[in-house]
Design a protein around this motif. Sequence first.
Motif, PDB file in Angstrom:
ATOM      1  N   UNK A  57       0.587  -6.959   4.338  1.00  0.00           N
ATOM      2  CA  UNK A  57       0.526  -7.075   5.799  1.00  0.00           C
ATOM      3  C   UNK A  57       1.304  -5.947   6.461  1.00  0.00           C
ATOM      4  N   UNK A  58       2.474  -5.653   5.914  1.00  0.00           N
ATOM      5  CA  UNK A  58       3.308  -4.575   6.461  1.00  0.00           C
ATOM      6  C   UNK A  58       2.582  -3.239   6.383  1.00  0.00           C
ATOM      7  N   UNK A  59       2.064  -2.906   5.225  1.00  0.00           N
ATOM      8  CA  UNK A  59       1.335  -1.644   5.072  1.00  0.00           C
ATOM      9  C   UNK A  59       0.076  -1.624   5.929  1.00  0.00           C
ATOM     10  N   UNK A  60      -0.507  -2.810   6.115  1.00  0.00           N
ATOM     11  CA  UNK A  60      -1.728  -2.902   6.915  1.00  0.00           C
ATOM     12  C   UNK A  60      -1.542  -2.559   8.382  1.00  0.00           C
ATOM     13  N   UNK A  61      -0.297  -2.566   8.848  1.00  0.00           N
ATOM     14  CA  UNK A  61      -0.054  -2.185  10.245  1.00  0.00           C
ATOM     15  C   UNK A  61      -0.287  -0.696  10.471  1.00  0.00           C
ATOM     16  N   UNK A  62      -0.228   0.095   9.401  1.00  0.00           N
ATOM     17  CA  UNK A  62      -0.381   1.540   9.538  1.00  0.00           C
ATOM     18  C   UNK A  62       0.851   2.217  10.101  1.00  0.00           C
ATOM     19  N   UNK A  63       1.914   1.440  10.329  1.00  0.00           N
ATOM     20  CA  UNK A  63       3.149   1.992  10.895  1.00  0.00           C
ATOM     21  C   UNK A  63       4.094   2.502   9.811  1.00  0.00           C
ATOM     22  N   UNK A  64       3.951   1.963   8.609  1.00  0.00           N
ATOM     23  CA  UNK A  64       4.829   2.323   7.500  1.00  0.00           C
ATOM     24  C   UNK A  64       4.092   2.046   6.196  1.00  0.00           C
ATOM     25  N   UNK A  65       4.496   2.738   5.157  1.00  0.00           N
ATOM     26  CA  UNK A  65       3.928   2.462   3.840  1.00  0.00           C
ATOM     27  C   UNK A  65       5.049   2.412   2.817  1.00  0.00           C
ATOM     28  N   UNK A  98      -7.905   9.934   5.662  1.00  0.00           N
ATOM     29  CA  UNK A  98      -6.715  10.720   5.369  1.00  0.00           C
ATOM     30  C   UNK A  98      -5.510  10.081   6.071  1.00  0.00           C
ATOM     31  N   UNK A  99      -4.617   9.494   5.287  1.00  0.00           N
ATOM     32  CA  UNK A  99      -3.464   8.805   5.866  1.00  0.00           C
ATOM     33  C   UNK A  99      -2.319   9.789   6.077  1.00  0.00           C
ATOM     34  N   UNK A 100      -1.344   9.365   6.854  1.00  0.00           N
ATOM     35  CA  UNK A 100      -0.187  10.217   7.146  1.00  0.00           C
ATOM     36  C   UNK A 100       0.832  10.191   6.028  1.00  0.00           C
ATOM     37  N   UNK A 101       0.416  10.528   4.820  1.00  0.00           N
ATOM     38  CA  UNK A 101       1.308  10.449   3.656  1.00  0.00           C
ATOM     39  C   UNK A 101       2.412  11.498   3.687  1.00  0.00           C
ATOM     40  N   UNK A 102       2.238  12.545   4.476  1.00  0.00           N
ATOM     41  CA  UNK A 102       3.294  13.549   4.603  1.00  0.00           C
ATOM     42  C   UNK A 102       4.127  13.315   5.849  1.00  0.00           C
ATOM     43  N   UNK A 103       3.983  12.133   6.443  1.00  0.00           N
ATOM     44  CA  UNK A 103       4.684  11.808   7.675  1.00  0.00           C
ATOM     45  C   UNK A 103       6.002  11.080   7.459  1.00  0.00           C
ATOM     46  N   UNK A 104       6.739  10.842   8.539  1.00  0.00           N
ATOM     47  CA  UNK A 104       8.116  10.336   8.452  1.00  0.00           C
ATOM     48  C   UNK A 104       8.264   8.876   8.044  1.00  0.00           C
ATOM     49  N   UNK A 142      -1.832   3.978   6.401  1.00  0.00           N
ATOM     50  CA  UNK A 142      -2.724   3.313   5.460  1.00  0.00           C
ATOM     51  C   UNK A 142      -4.069   3.057   6.131  1.00  0.00           C
ATOM     52  N   UNK A 143      -5.069   2.772   5.311  1.00  0.00           N
ATOM     53  CA  UNK A 143      -6.374   2.358   5.820  1.00  0.00           C
ATOM     54  C   UNK A 143      -6.673   0.976   5.267  1.00  0.00           C
ATOM     55  N   UNK A 144      -7.305   0.152   6.070  1.00  0.00           N
ATOM     56  CA  UNK A 144      -7.570  -1.226   5.665  1.00  0.00           C
ATOM     57  C   UNK A 144      -8.955  -1.418   5.072  1.00  0.00           C
ATOM     58  N   UNK A 145      -9.788  -0.402   5.191  1.00  0.00           N
ATOM     59  CA  UNK A 145     -11.105  -0.479   4.554  1.00  0.00           C
ATOM     60  C   UNK A 145     -11.593   0.937   4.278  1.00  0.00           C
ATOM     61  N   UNK A 180      -3.367  20.000  14.893  1.00  0.00           N
ATOM     62  CA  UNK A 180      -3.485  18.683  15.522  1.00  0.00           C
ATOM     63  C   UNK A 180      -2.964  17.591  14.598  1.00  0.00           C
ATOM     64  N   UNK A 181      -3.291  17.691  13.311  1.00  0.00           N
ATOM     65  CA  UNK A 181      -2.802  16.705  12.339  1.00  0.00           C
ATOM     66  C   UNK A 181      -1.281  16.735  12.269  1.00  0.00           C
ATOM     67  N   UNK A 182      -0.715  17.925  12.156  1.00  0.00           N
ATOM     68  CA  UNK A 182       0.734  18.050  11.976  1.00  0.00           C
ATOM     69  C   UNK A 182       1.507  17.626  13.214  1.00  0.00           C
ATOM     70  N   UNK A 183       0.984  17.929  14.394  1.00  0.00           N
ATOM     71  CA  UNK A 183       1.706  17.594  15.619  1.00  0.00           C
ATOM     72  C   UNK A 183       1.571  16.122  15.999  1.00  0.00           C
ATOM     73  N   UNK A 184       0.619  15.431  15.409  1.00  0.00           N
ATOM     74  CA  UNK A 184       0.459  13.999  15.685  1.00  0.00           C
ATOM     75  C   UNK A 184       0.737  13.156  14.444  1.00  0.00           C
ATOM     76  N   UNK A 185       1.420  13.760  13.474  1.00  0.00           N
ATOM     77  CA  UNK A 185       1.618  13.107  12.179  1.00  0.00           C
ATOM     78  C   UNK A 185       2.390  11.803  12.291  1.00  0.00           C
ATOM     79  N   UNK A 186       3.371  11.762  13.177  1.00  0.00           N
ATOM     80  CA  UNK A 186       4.185  10.547  13.298  1.00  0.00           C
ATOM     81  C   UNK A 186       3.397   9.379  13.873  1.00  0.00           C
ATOM     82  N   UNK A 187       2.265   9.663  14.535  1.00  0.00           N
ATOM     83  CA  UNK A 187       1.431   8.588  15.076  1.00  0.00           C
ATOM     84  C   UNK A 187       0.260   8.247  14.158  1.00  0.00           C
ATOM     85  N   UNK A 188       0.032   9.056  13.157  1.00  0.00           N
ATOM     86  CA  UNK A 188      -1.121   8.826  12.286  1.00  0.00           C
ATOM     87  C   UNK A 188      -0.877   7.604  11.397  1.00  0.00           C
ATOM     88  N   UNK A 189      -1.882   6.757  11.193  1.00  0.00           N
ATOM     89  CA  UNK A 189      -1.713   5.576  10.344  1.00  0.00           C
ATOM     90  C   UNK A 189      -1.291   5.962   8.926  1.00  0.00           C
TER      91      UNK A 189
END
Length: 469
Positions: free
Chosen positions: A420-428, A70-76, A36-39, A25-34
């Motif tokens: 702010x950019x990292x806080x979106x969880x879309x990119x790090x 657990x953030x998507x650090x192995x994601x795209x 970063x975490x904000x708290x 489940x983690x691997x197949x949804x990795x591209x949608x996983x945040x």
Amino acid sequence: MKEYLKNDSEHINHILDLIKAQGVEYLTTLSERPTSVNNNPVSDKIELPESGFGAEETLRIFNQRFEPIMVGSSGPRYLGFVTGGTTPASIAGDWLATIYDQNTQSTTGQGDISANIEIETINILLDLLGLPKSFLGGFVTGATMSNFTCMAVARQWLGKEQGRDIAKDGISQTIKVLTGTPHSSSIKSLSLLGIGSSNIIKVKTAGEDREAISIQDLEEQITKLNGEPFLLISSGGTVNTVDFDDFKEISRLKEKYKFWWHIDAAFGGFAACSDQYKHLVSGWENADSITVDCHKWLNVPYESAVFLVKEQYKILQVETFQNSNAPYLGDPLENFGYLNFLPENSRRLKALPAWFSLMAYGRKGYQEIIDRNISLAKQFGQMLAETNDFKLLAPVRLNTVCFTLKDEAQQDKVHGFLETLNGTGKVFMTPTFYHQQKGIRAAFVNWQTTEKDIELIFEVMKRIAAEFV
């Protein structure tokens, strides 16, 4: 505890099925996983249980307490710290490394001889990188321990050049180290080895927009040493701008002067896989030692890095790391054991994930990953250069983009923009500082990253930049 242990053993298939389902489940949804975490939701403390909970209940507790961080650090779209992803085959190899649980040291005998896998993996990796089989290599945790291992042998070499056995007697004289733009892990290694970072002789760079060593200044610094042996740390891809030292010219200098030549090629070394960019490492085969990280551009799980030291120094390496105070007798390769060639006495089978991935995808597979990442980095850099919001701090030489906000008056807003950019969880991405300017660094090393990812990232960046005007 005893009943839980027995029950878990009897139901290991069920437990592994639960882990497999969660992992898939983690691997197949990795591209949608945040990304970063904000708290930090882990606020309450937990005490050691008296009798334990068993594996299944412990999994539930983990999912409640820690899985959300657990953030998507192995994601795209995780572009920070030059963090690679994990190929499917490397995950399979890593699981098996855990299951078989070998302490990889020996190649012969009646016990664990899984070092045969490691030696084969090193040979395959040398083939991938176009390096000769005259290098002896092994797996350690990361660039710090890889640089440490190489520089420890270099330290012993320098001592012998001066008639000393540093491994036995310790450092009693200053060791000179020449370098241009070293990675922090190299500096840490010098500290750990007792060489000391203050003994670095800084070599000028090749130009204002360069991080590579000036060959002219390097030779001038060498001549000032009046024949004294020294260590040279050169870069096979600097961390900010992926600049490469001129290995051909350093090879020429090595014919004239006596020094140990070490190359930190933690991720830049994989340029060797690309027909278009392999010229950047031309001449690196003449180095005495090389560092390469597999958990970066090879896309295998942490912890995976390789040290490569010329086999001609095998005696020096054994003198440095031998697991005995007695002198080593005979050829150390005849009764080979990693126990006598690297720092750790206890190691898991780190080579297996790399072996799986190299065998699964081969030369062409890695060439495609490297070329695609470079192409995406170049494209992303061009997109930034063509806007009114951002500017490149350096040319995009390989797979890393170093940039900042275009308006110099907004330098105090760079950190806020990145947060702010990292806080979106879309990119790090990660912060940096280059030529007296606050900057941002995006590293493309993940096999899953696509053009759609950089388009999404760019749109998010433009939206946030508009808010900072």
